[in-house]
Design an enzyme around this catalytic site. Sequence first.
Site, short mmCIF file in Angstrom:
data_model
loop_
_atom_site.label_atom_id
_atom_site.label_comp_id
_atom_site.label_asym_id
_atom_site.label_seq_id
_atom_site.Cartn_x
_atom_site.Cartn_y
_atom_site.Cartn_z
N ASP A 1 -19.83 24.43 -17.68
CA ASP A 1 -19.08 23.97 -18.84
C ASP A 1 -20.01 24.16 -20.04
O ASP A 1 -21.16 24.58 -19.90
CB ASP A 1 -18.66 22.51 -18.65
N ARG B 1 -3.60 16.20 -16.13
CA ARG B 1 -4.22 17.49 -15.85
C ARG B 1 -4.40 17.73 -14.35
O ARG B 1 -4.66 18.86 -13.94
CB ARG B 1 -5.58 17.57 -16.55
N HIS C 1 -18.27 15.44 -23.54
CA HIS C 1 -18.54 15.75 -24.94
C HIS C 1 -19.43 14.70 -25.58
O HIS C 1 -20.06 14.95 -26.61
CB HIS C 1 -17.23 15.85 -25.72
N LYS D 1 -11.83 24.22 -11.52
CA LYS D 1 -12.72 23.27 -12.18
C LYS D 1 -12.36 21.83 -11.83
O LYS D 1 -11.28 21.58 -11.31
CB LYS D 1 -12.69 23.48 -13.69
#
Length: 432
Positions: free
Chosen positions: A326, A213, A254, A243
């Site tokens: 986020d 990424r 998460h 970001k």
Amino acid sequence: MPSLALSFIAWYKIRMRKPGFTYRILPALILSLAFSCKTPRDGKESPGERNAPELRGKFAARASTIVDSMDTADLAAQVLMVGLSGSASLSENSRALLTAFHPGAIIFFGFNLNPSTEVVAAFTDSICTAARVSEVDPFIAIDHEGGTVFRFKSGPTMLPSAQSIGGSADAEKGAALVGNIAGKELRALGISMNLAPVVEAAAGPAAQFLRWRAWSADPERSGELAGIYLAACQKAGTACAAKHFPGTADADPHSALASLNVKSSELESLYLRPFRQALKSNPALVMLSHVVVPCIDQENPAPLSQALVQGLLKGELGYEGIVLSDDVAMKALSAAGSIEGRVVAALAAGTDMVMISGGVSVRSVQLAILAALDNGSLSLERLRDAASRIVRQKLVFGLVGESSETRKARYRGFATMVETNRSALEVAESGR
């Protein structure tokens, strides 16, 4: 009042493609730029160009006038990005709530995307029509980084990862090409915000977490390529979110809250350096990561840290766009109280738009913001400032006063656009 069940995160992988960019990308870039979708105009500037510092005052004044027309309930809705069920049409309950609530943004996940792009375009149009307030439409956002972070099942051009582009000989041209493709195709579908690019470098504790990424392991290079990508995407009509500020650690937000245990000098050289570079391209948004940065604030995660948001990002770095959290429903913020409380704390700390994808009703969050105004834990001035930043970017990207007919016209020719873009990408990848 009917309630809208907000979506839980559906982070699942779509097949990964790792094309290798080769040498002759310029002809492909020219080919792609030759086919442009219609984007809203104010004068001759593109949406990306309208975000330049010299034009900010004009749009800021118009945004303030629009915000003045909104009551506090509308302001409390403008600062929220929420999930939505469905992928083809709005249920009666959803339509009724959108009409009454007017959220500032909707976030799409894979389950919101019908295989038919025509259905996607009609769905986004119906959302904008239902959620409009004071002639202001919601942003519709999606993660569209490329590589494995690609939510569509079919339709748009399958984009390569940032890592594959960053490692190519013509990385700058590749980043511009892919940003242009992403911006044109998303906007034609009615998706006005790309929750990309990743600006951070694949270095330090986040290297394994970010992997493909990130554009580069070099902070300066990563910020440079991210800036090129977002400039092209925004010029094509789609707002971008740089970001994850100020950086990502080695824990998945998460499931856990991470800490960037670095000295101020390392924070600057490894983490802030790429953002300083990418901010030169005037991203519409900067998305915050769920990390604690002890050298800035020993207690509060980034979205809840006034020192980090107001002091560092808006103060020292001079950022004037939208500061986006986020998802505050993530377990990383579980120690920060209820989701409603997290939203209020984030807004009070300087975060302008708060993402909530599940676990709470929209109405309860709105009521919590209004209660915070009454008890003084959130000032009306702060709420108005956040809403003004959001509405200014909506003016920049043509989301004020746009008709359904204009949105439908933008979709026409989508299949031809994608065919042209895929050909351009194939030329870039093959070197032909």
